[in-house]
Design a protein around this motif. Structure first.
Motif, PDB file in Angstrom:
ATOM      1  N   MET A 160      -3.541 -60.971   2.097  1.00 38.74           N
ATOM      2  CA  MET A 160      -3.186 -62.345   2.438  1.00 38.74           C
ATOM      3  C   MET A 160      -2.147 -62.388   3.546  1.00 38.74           C
ATOM      4  N   ALA A 161      -1.133 -61.544   3.442  1.00 36.82           N
ATOM      5  CA  ALA A 161      -0.092 -61.530   4.467  1.00 36.82           C
ATOM      6  C   ALA A 161      -0.689 -61.208   5.834  1.00 36.82           C
ATOM      7  N   GLY A 162      -1.568 -60.217   5.885  1.00 41.23           N
ATOM      8  CA  GLY A 162      -2.210 -59.880   7.157  1.00 41.23           C
ATOM      9  C   GLY A 162      -3.037 -61.026   7.693  1.00 41.23           C
ATOM     10  N   PHE A 163      -3.780 -61.683   6.808  1.00 42.92           N
ATOM     11  CA  PHE A 163      -4.615 -62.821   7.216  1.00 42.92           C
ATOM     12  C   PHE A 163      -3.748 -63.961   7.746  1.00 42.92           C
ATOM     13  N   LEU A 164      -2.684 -64.284   7.037  1.00 43.35           N
ATOM     14  CA  LEU A 164      -1.795 -65.367   7.470  1.00 43.35           C
ATOM     15  C   LEU A 164      -1.138 -65.035   8.800  1.00 43.35           C
ATOM     16  N   ARG A 222      -2.324 -63.243  11.210  1.00 43.33           N
ATOM     17  CA  ARG A 222      -3.301 -63.349  12.295  1.00 43.33           C
ATOM     18  C   ARG A 222      -3.668 -64.792  12.604  1.00 43.33           C
ATOM     19  N   ASN A 223      -3.692 -65.656  11.602  1.00 40.57           N
ATOM     20  CA  ASN A 223      -4.263 -66.984  11.781  1.00 40.57           C
ATOM     21  C   ASN A 223      -3.260 -68.132  11.783  1.00 40.57           C
ATOM     22  N   PHE A 224      -2.073 -67.939  11.207  1.00 42.48           N
ATOM     23  CA  PHE A 224      -1.085 -69.013  11.131  1.00 42.48           C
ATOM     24  C   PHE A 224       0.037 -68.830  12.151  1.00 42.48           C
ATOM     25  N   HIS A 225       0.082 -67.700  12.811  1.00 37.52           N
ATOM     26  CA  HIS A 225       1.040 -67.409  13.885  1.00 37.52           C
ATOM     27  C   HIS A 225       2.482 -67.706  13.468  1.00 37.52           C
ATOM     28  N   PRO A 226       2.934 -67.110  12.382  1.00 40.08           N
ATOM     29  CA  PRO A 226       4.287 -67.403  11.904  1.00 40.08           C
ATOM     30  C   PRO A 226       5.363 -66.928  12.880  1.00 40.08           C
ATOM     31  N   ALA A 227       6.452 -67.695  12.958  1.00 37.25           N
ATOM     32  CA  ALA A 227       7.570 -67.318  13.819  1.00 37.25           C
ATOM     33  C   ALA A 227       8.194 -66.013  13.341  1.00 37.25           C
ATOM     34  N   VAL A 228       8.216 -65.842  12.028  1.00 36.25           N
ATOM     35  CA  VAL A 228       8.668 -64.595  11.396  1.00 36.25           C
ATOM     36  C   VAL A 228       7.493 -64.064  10.571  1.00 36.25           C
ATOM     37  N   PRO A 229       7.019 -62.849  10.844  1.00 33.00           N
ATOM     38  CA  PRO A 229       5.845 -62.348  10.126  1.00 33.00           C
ATOM     39  C   PRO A 229       5.994 -62.455   8.616  1.00 33.00           C
ATOM     40  N   VAL A 230       4.908 -62.833   7.972  1.00 33.39           N
ATOM     41  CA  VAL A 230       4.883 -62.969   6.516  1.00 33.39           C
ATOM     42  C   VAL A 230       4.764 -61.591   5.883  1.00 33.39           C
ATOM     43  N   GLN A 231       5.586 -61.360   4.850  1.00 33.48           N
ATOM     44  CA  GLN A 231       5.546 -60.109   4.092  1.00 33.48           C
ATOM     45  C   GLN A 231       4.888 -60.354   2.737  1.00 33.48           C
ATOM     46  N   ASP A 232       4.277 -59.317   2.181  1.00 31.24           N
ATOM     47  CA  ASP A 232       3.534 -59.514   0.932  1.00 31.24           C
ATOM     48  C   ASP A 232       4.443 -59.931  -0.219  1.00 31.24           C
ATOM     49  N   GLN A 238       6.687 -62.075  -0.114  1.00 31.43           N
ATOM     50  CA  GLN A 238       7.042 -63.486   0.069  1.00 31.43           C
ATOM     51  C   GLN A 238       5.947 -64.411  -0.451  1.00 31.43           C
ATOM     52  N   LEU A 239       4.933 -63.840  -1.097  1.00 31.79           N
ATOM     53  CA  LEU A 239       3.782 -64.600  -1.566  1.00 31.79           C
ATOM     54  C   LEU A 239       3.731 -64.628  -3.087  1.00 31.79           C
ATOM     55  N   ILE A 240       3.390 -65.791  -3.619  1.00 34.24           N
ATOM     56  CA  ILE A 240       3.144 -65.949  -5.052  1.00 34.24           C
ATOM     57  C   ILE A 240       1.711 -66.461  -5.196  1.00 34.24           C
ATOM     58  N   VAL A 241       0.824 -65.624  -5.695  1.00 31.39           N
ATOM     59  CA  VAL A 241      -0.584 -65.983  -5.826  1.00 31.39           C
ATOM     60  C   VAL A 241      -0.776 -66.789  -7.109  1.00 31.39           C
ATOM     61  N   THR A 242      -1.592 -67.845  -7.016  1.00 32.27           N
ATOM     62  CA  THR A 242      -1.871 -68.716  -8.166  1.00 32.27           C
ATOM     63  C   THR A 242      -3.377 -68.918  -8.296  1.00 32.27           C
ATOM     64  N   ASN A 243      -3.798 -69.401  -9.464  1.00 39.08           N
ATOM     65  CA  ASN A 243      -5.229 -69.640  -9.676  1.00 39.08           C
ATOM     66  C   ASN A 243      -5.602 -71.021  -9.145  1.00 39.08           C
ATOM     67  N   GLY A 244      -5.468 -71.185  -7.841  1.00 40.40           N
ATOM     68  CA  GLY A 244      -5.780 -72.434  -7.155  1.00 40.40           C
ATOM     69  C   GLY A 244      -4.521 -73.067  -6.584  1.00 40.40           C
ATOM     70  N   ARG A 254     -10.924 -58.213  -0.916  1.00 36.73           N
ATOM     71  CA  ARG A 254     -11.974 -57.596  -0.099  1.00 36.73           C
ATOM     72  C   ARG A 254     -12.386 -58.509   1.042  1.00 36.73           C
ATOM     73  N   LEU A 255     -12.450 -59.806   0.775  1.00 39.17           N
ATOM     74  CA  LEU A 255     -12.803 -60.767   1.821  1.00 39.17           C
ATOM     75  C   LEU A 255     -11.757 -60.794   2.921  1.00 39.17           C
ATOM     76  N   LEU A 256     -10.498 -60.938   2.556  1.00 38.55           N
ATOM     77  CA  LEU A 256      -9.441 -61.109   3.554  1.00 38.55           C
ATOM     78  C   LEU A 256      -9.138 -59.825   4.311  1.00 38.55           C
ATOM     79  N   GLU A 257      -9.479 -58.689   3.740  1.00 40.56           N
ATOM     80  CA  GLU A 257      -9.312 -57.412   4.449  1.00 40.56           C
ATOM     81  C   GLU A 257     -10.327 -57.239   5.568  1.00 40.56           C
ATOM     82  N   ASP A 258     -11.429 -57.969   5.500  1.00 42.99           N
ATOM     83  CA  ASP A 258     -12.508 -57.810   6.481  1.00 42.99           C
ATOM     84  C   ASP A 258     -12.237 -58.725   7.676  1.00 42.99           C
ATOM     85  N   VAL A 259     -11.480 -58.221   8.626  1.00 41.44           N
ATOM     86  CA  VAL A 259     -11.035 -59.035   9.768  1.00 41.44           C
ATOM     87  C   VAL A 259     -12.220 -59.513  10.596  1.00 41.44           C
TER      88      VAL A 259
END
Length: 443
Positions: A90-94, A96-106, A108-114, A316-321
């Motif tokens: 997820m961090a890698g995907f974000l 690449r696609n959200f162009h954060p001013a400060v790169p997102v680190q893993d 810094q993420l809290i995964v939820t079921n929706g 697996r989906l998000l790893e497939d750039v």
């Protein structure tokens, strides 16, 4: 003499409140009775639920390719905030696609079921019962229960009158609503919630407006929360000239120095919309600088734990750039095509809609106006309610603006992310419902 047995205990007061306010939700009847050309031709044509099936075949081909579930996904794995593998993907995907001013680190993420559980977590984390969360009108209708139903926060609805809700002038409306709530209740506003891109208006907030809202939050010590679940569902509008569409820029992409304390900024995202995968139940809270948020939500992560299967498939989906890059481009092209079709179809039917969309799945349409044009004798009163009754009778489901905090009666949300044949049937049923003069609708 036999003693009288005790009366059965009632459900809790909060459960009674839910039964009273949300017990008869039409959407569950709609989902149980879907239209099918041969299987259920009298079922509901559903253009009210925010789903995008346009790329399902492409996504399923990828997800179903040699699915091998490792044994650790049958365990609790790395805990309730998502596997390390998923958070890294997820961090890698974000990045690449959200162009954060400060790169997102893993971490810094809290995964939820929706994303709905993520929104509820935000409410639990930042508010005590009775404290406020600012929400501009119109809004995604389920924001209100997500933010308030179980934990007792108060949703402070911000009205804009004739002010464009995406303009700098709208920032003053947020401040007025904040001050009025605090003056009248004696309680604090603790957060400001944005849907960016916007549901149901299908527009993006300009960067200067995001910055101005962040500065407002800094002024009053309020958390700035940007729900960016439609971040990559942006597309080219080839139909409307005004208002000129604004390109999406994530709140993550803004350098916060001199604008707002970074501990106050939080972004939400998920797979439901950009990947048309509502059923995977996969969301994420991105809080880059507030460790208290991570500590608190880590302690209750059991209540929003994603399944091991969803975790594995999403990683697996998000790893497939290569796949995700191509998917996003193809999806955006289909969104543009379907918006153009739906907008022109509404023009043909004489139905007003809010122009200038370039994001998400929606058209905000004024069915009340068209209904009164066709039936001048019906002017006045709750026109939107009468239109909704006709739509239900015609077995076509739209989201009512009355449930989305619309400031004007008669507006509805149409979801255009469907095959043309399905959309055409929806438009025929809508047109028939608006035109009917007796008790019979034919379409």
């Amino acid at each position: 003499m036999a003693s009288t047995p005790p009366r059965p205990a009632k459900v809790s007061q909060r459960a009674q409140d839910v039964i009273r306010t949300a017990g008869n939700n039409l959407i569950w009847d709609v989902l149980k009775d879907p239209w099918g050309a041969t299987t259920n031709p009298n079922g509901y044509v559903n253009v009210g639920v925010a789903e995008n099936p346009l790329m399902h075949e492409t996504l399923l081909e990828h997800l179903n390719r040699s699915v091998e579930l490792p044994a650790k996904y049958l365990t609790y794995n790395d805990g309730g905030s998502g596997s390390v593998r998923l958070r890294r993907a997820m961090a890698g995907f974000l990045n690449r696609n959200f162009h954060p001013a400060v790169p997102v680190q893993d971490d810094q993420l809290i995964v939820t079921n929706g994303v709905s559980p993520a929104i509820e977590h935000i409410s639990w984390t930042f508010t005590d019962p009775g404290e406020g969360i600012l929400l501009g009108r119109p809004f995604y209708g389920t924001f209100v229960p997500d933010l308030s139903l179980r934990f007792g926060a108060c949703v402070v609805q911000v009205a804009f009158d004739d002010c464009d809700p995406f303009s700098l002038g709208a920032v003053d409306k947020y401040e007025q609503a904040l001050l009025q709530f605090q003056r009248e209740t004696g309680r604090k506003v603790k957060a400001l919630m944005l849907c960016h891109p916007h549901n149901p208006l299908g527009r993006c907030y300009p960067r200067p407006v995001l910055v101005a809202l962040m500065k407002l939050c800094q002024k009053y010590g309020v958390h700035f929360v940007s729900d960016e679940i439609y971040a990559l569902s942006v597309w080219e509008n080839t139909v409307d000239e005004l208002p000129a569409p604004v390109a999406f820029e994530s709140a993550l992409s803004i350098d916060l120095a001199g604008i707002i304390d970074p501990t106050l900024v939080h972004v939400l995202w998920g797979l439901s919309k950009d990947f048309g995968a509502n059923g995977l139940r996969m969301g994420v809270i991105i809080s880059q600088c507030n460790r208290d948020v991570h500590t608190a939500l880590g302690a209750i992560s059991l209540y929003s734990y994603t399944s091991g299967t969803a975790d594995h498939l999403a990683a697996r989906l998000l790893e497939d750039v290569e796949f995700t890059d191509k998917y996003i481009v193809a999806n955006q092209a289909k969104l543009a095509q379907m918006y153009a079709y739906a907008a022109r179809r509404l023009q043909d039917l004489g139905i007003e809609y809010a122009p200038g969309c370039n994001a998400a799945f929606f058209l905000w349409v004024n069915l009340g106006k068209r209904f009164v044009e066709l039936h001048p004798e019906e002017a006045g009163g709750a026109v939107g309610d009468r239109v909704m009754q006709r739509l239900v009778q015609a077995k076509v489901f739209l989201a009512s603006g009355a449930l989305f905090g619309s400031e004007r009666d008669g507006w509805f949300r149409i979801v255009f992310t469907h095959p043309i044949e399905y959309l055409e049937l929806a438009f025929k049923r809508i047109d028939a419902a608006l035109k009917k003069r007796d008790g019979t609708i034919t379409c």
